[in-house]
Design an enzyme around this catalytic site. Structure first.
Site, mmCIF file in Angstrom:
data_model
loop_
_atom_site.group_PDB
_atom_site.id
_atom_site.type_symbol
_atom_site.label_atom_id
_atom_site.label_comp_id
_atom_site.label_asym_id
_atom_site.label_seq_id
_atom_site.Cartn_x
_atom_site.Cartn_y
_atom_site.Cartn_z
ATOM 1 N N GLU A 1 -9.648 -13.212 -1.648
ATOM 2 C CA GLU A 1 -8.968 -13.524 -0.384
ATOM 3 C C GLU A 1 -9.758 -14.598 0.349
ATOM 4 O O GLU A 1 -10.969 -14.476 0.567
ATOM 5 C CB GLU A 1 -8.847 -12.258 0.469
ATOM 6 N N ASP B 1 2.255 1.961 3.432
ATOM 7 C CA ASP B 1 3.097 0.969 4.111
ATOM 8 C C ASP B 1 4.534 1.354 3.831
ATOM 9 O O ASP B 1 5.401 1.258 4.684
ATOM 10 C CB ASP B 1 3.000 -0.447 3.511
ATOM 11 N N ASP C 1 -6.873 -13.372 9.220
ATOM 12 C CA ASP C 1 -5.697 -13.312 8.340
ATOM 13 C C ASP C 1 -4.573 -14.244 8.783
ATOM 14 O O ASP C 1 -3.415 -13.845 8.882
ATOM 15 C CB ASP C 1 -5.151 -11.873 8.270
ATOM 16 N N HIS D 1 -11.920 -13.628 3.277
ATOM 17 C CA HIS D 1 -13.072 -12.793 2.929
ATOM 18 C C HIS D 1 -14.197 -13.670 2.375
ATOM 19 O O HIS D 1 -15.375 -13.430 2.644
ATOM 20 C CB HIS D 1 -12.691 -11.726 1.904
ATOM 21 N N HIS E 1 0.887 -1.172 0.000
ATOM 22 C CA HIS E 1 0.000 0.000 0.000
ATOM 23 C C HIS E 1 0.924 1.220 0.000
ATOM 24 O O HIS E 1 2.011 1.174 0.585
ATOM 25 C CB HIS E 1 -0.822 0.121 1.277
ATOM 26 N N ASP F 1 -11.825 -11.266 10.353
ATOM 27 C CA ASP F 1 -10.748 -11.468 9.388
ATOM 28 C C ASP F 1 -9.446 -11.711 10.141
ATOM 29 O O ASP F 1 -8.688 -10.784 10.376
ATOM 30 C CB ASP F 1 -10.676 -10.170 8.545
HETATM 31 C C1 XLS Z 1 -8.099 -6.324 4.236
HETATM 32 C C2 XLS Z 1 -7.589 -6.541 2.876
HETATM 33 C C3 XLS Z 1 -6.370 -5.711 2.489
HETATM 34 C C4 XLS Z 1 -6.222 -5.715 0.990
HETATM 35 C C5 XLS Z 1 -5.384 -4.621 0.462
HETATM 36 O O1 XLS Z 1 -8.916 -7.067 4.745
HETATM 37 O O2 XLS Z 1 -7.351 -7.888 2.701
HETATM 38 O O3 XLS Z 1 -5.231 -6.173 3.128
HETATM 39 O O4 XLS Z 1 -5.718 -6.915 0.533
HETATM 40 O O5 XLS Z 1 -5.863 -3.372 0.770
HETATM 41 NI NI NI Z 2 -6.362 -8.800 1.116
HETATM 42 NI NI NI Z 3 -8.343 -9.474 4.718
#
Ligand code: XLS
Ligand code: NI
Ligand code: NI
Length: 448
Positions: free
Chosen positions: A276, A112, A317, A279, A109, A315
């Site tokens: 993703e 980042d 992750d 998601h 990003h 989420d």
């Molecule tokens: C957040 C998203 C983010 C995107 C990029 O949940 O996954 O990380 O991949 O902005």
């Molecule tokens: Ni993402």
């Molecule tokens: Ni995510």
């Protein structure tokens, strides 16, 4: 390919050499057991199938902070007082990590990599400074950019959304960031550009003009496409669906919602999807389901590889280690002919309790091996004639005769009714779900 092991003046992960494939019998936690970049599977190198990318945000910016407490990881690249010095150290640490992990791609990003300035112009300059350094580091290490994106959700100004914000001034600010991030992506040779609709949705339906907001989103994306193409971006624009979090509802809910939106507004093709795993599961689907919806539509662009926790509705992750998930995902990807110019980006973070620097390597090794195994197992299943038979032969009645005519739209409802009356009760045909599931399990056990 020989790559220098660290860049800049400081080694941020001392004591860790470049990771290698050591095979299934290795007990080295810092070696790959299955992922062998050179191994040929279905006519292609493993590295070219999987196209792994490391993400900048979770791995080099996040510290493990959660709503209940501060970060637990103390990054040696985040100690200097000056914004620019910290950003430079972080970039060098990231490129050292990429090189030692031996992945071909990375993702970022805007903020980042850079730090936000006091004005649009200042922020643009900060990003340009960091892009110049990143370009140098890409040249030295051979790393390539999978995708870039703009963070238009963290800054408080975006609390009501970015391109769907009810305030036009905020929309323009989001545009300034997307423009700069597109410039950065082109400068770094990125193959894709991502839009994740962080706060593009609503918290309260009753105070939101959803119709107007969605139309604004479409106009904004169209203008981003126009600008991107004008500056020579010939890659794919990607929309990353997510149903909720941070918003109660997000417009890019899931794959099918986004596909419908892209087609409705004439964006499909230039825009594809970045799926993703976590998601998809938040939307109530499986990871493979959302992938399949995309490949059916010819719109799978790329993957954010991670996983959620079935007991948690958010989420999380986590790094993807569930073999079923990777097998089912790679079955879809292989059948569709691969991911290029997309890839598998680890949009995943180590746990708050994972505080040793080596944990970041170990987590990626687990994810890479899980997808390498998924690839090998999926390839085995797809090449087994029983798979074809169980999945496709069920539709044989549409291959010719009246079934084919129906598919071609040549039979009216009355003609269909007459066929039913003539032919009588259809013969029962079992779905054979358990046979399919057992076949997959046999390949999982047989392994790689
Ligand atoms: C957040 C998203 C983010 C995107 C990029 O949940 O996954 O990380 O991949 O902005
Ligand atoms: Ni993402
Ligand atoms: Ni995510």
């Amino acid at each position: 390919m020989s790559r220098s092991v660290f860049v800049g003046d400081t080694e941020y992960f001392p004591g860790i050499a470049q990771l290698k494939y050591e095979g299934p019998d290795s007990d080295n936690p810092l070696a790959f057991k299955t992922y062998d970049p050179e191994r040929i599977v279905a006519g292609k190198r493993m590295e070219d199938h999987l196209r792994f990318a490391v993400c900048y945000w979770h791995s080099f910016c996040a510290t493990g902070a959660d709503p209940f407490g501060p970060g637990t990881r103390h990054h040696p690249w985040a100690v200097k007082n000056d914004d620019e010095a910290r950003a430079r150290d972080r970039l060098d640490a990231a490129f050292e990590f990429f090189t030692k992990l031996n992945v071909p791609y990375w993702c970022f990003h805007d903020f980042d990599m850079a730090w936000e300035g006091a004005s649009v112009r200042e922020s643009e300059q900060n990003l340009e400074t960091m892009v110049a350094l990143a370009k140098e580091r890409q040249g030295e290490t051979g790393m390539k950019l999978l995708w870039g994106t703009a963070n238009v959700f963290s800054n408080p100004r975006y609390m009501n959304g970015a391109s769907t914000n009810p305030d036009f001034d905020v929309v323009t600010y989001a545009a300034s960031q997307v423009k700069a991030a597109l410039d950065a992506t082109v400068e770094l040779g990125g193959g894709n550009y991502v839009f994740w609709g962080g706060r593009e949705g609503y918290a309260c339906l009753q105070n939101t003009d959803t119709k107007r907001e969605l139309e604004h989103l479409a106009v904004f994306l169209d203008k981003a496409r126009e600008y991107g193409r004008a500056i020579g971006f010939d890659g794919t624009f990607l929309i990353e669906p997510k149903p909720m979090e941070p918003m109660k509802h997000q417009y890019d809910f899931d794959a099918q919602t986004v596909i419908g939106f892209l087609r409705h507004y004439g964006l499909a093709g230039d825009f594809k999807l970045n799926i993703e795993a976590n998601h998809a599961t938040l939307a109530g689907h499986t990871f493979a389901h959302d992938l399949r919806m995309c490949t059916d539509a010819g719109l799978l662009g790329s993957i954010d590889a991670n996983r959620g926790d079935p007991q948690n509705g958010w989420d999380t992750d986590q790094f993807p280690i569930d073999l079923y998930d990777t097998v089912h995902a790679m079955m879809v990807v292989l059948e569709a002919g691969g991911l290029e110019p997309g890839g598998l980006n680890f949009d995943a973070k180590v746990r708050r309790e994972s505080t040793d620097p080596e944990d970041l390597f170990i987590a990626h090794v687990g994810g890479m091996d899980a997808f390498a195994r998924g690839l090998l197992i999926a390839d085995g299943i797809l090449n087994d004639p029983r798979h074809r038979q169980l999945r496709y032969d069920r539709y044989a009645s549409f291959d010719d005769g009246d079934g084919k005519r129906f598919e071609n739209g040549e039979l009216g409802l009355e003609e269909l009714r007459n066929l039913a009356a003539e032919n009588g009760e259809p013969r029962q045909r079992a779905g054979k779900q358990e046979r399919m599931e057992n076949l997959i399990n046999d390949y999982v056990v047989r392994g790689c």
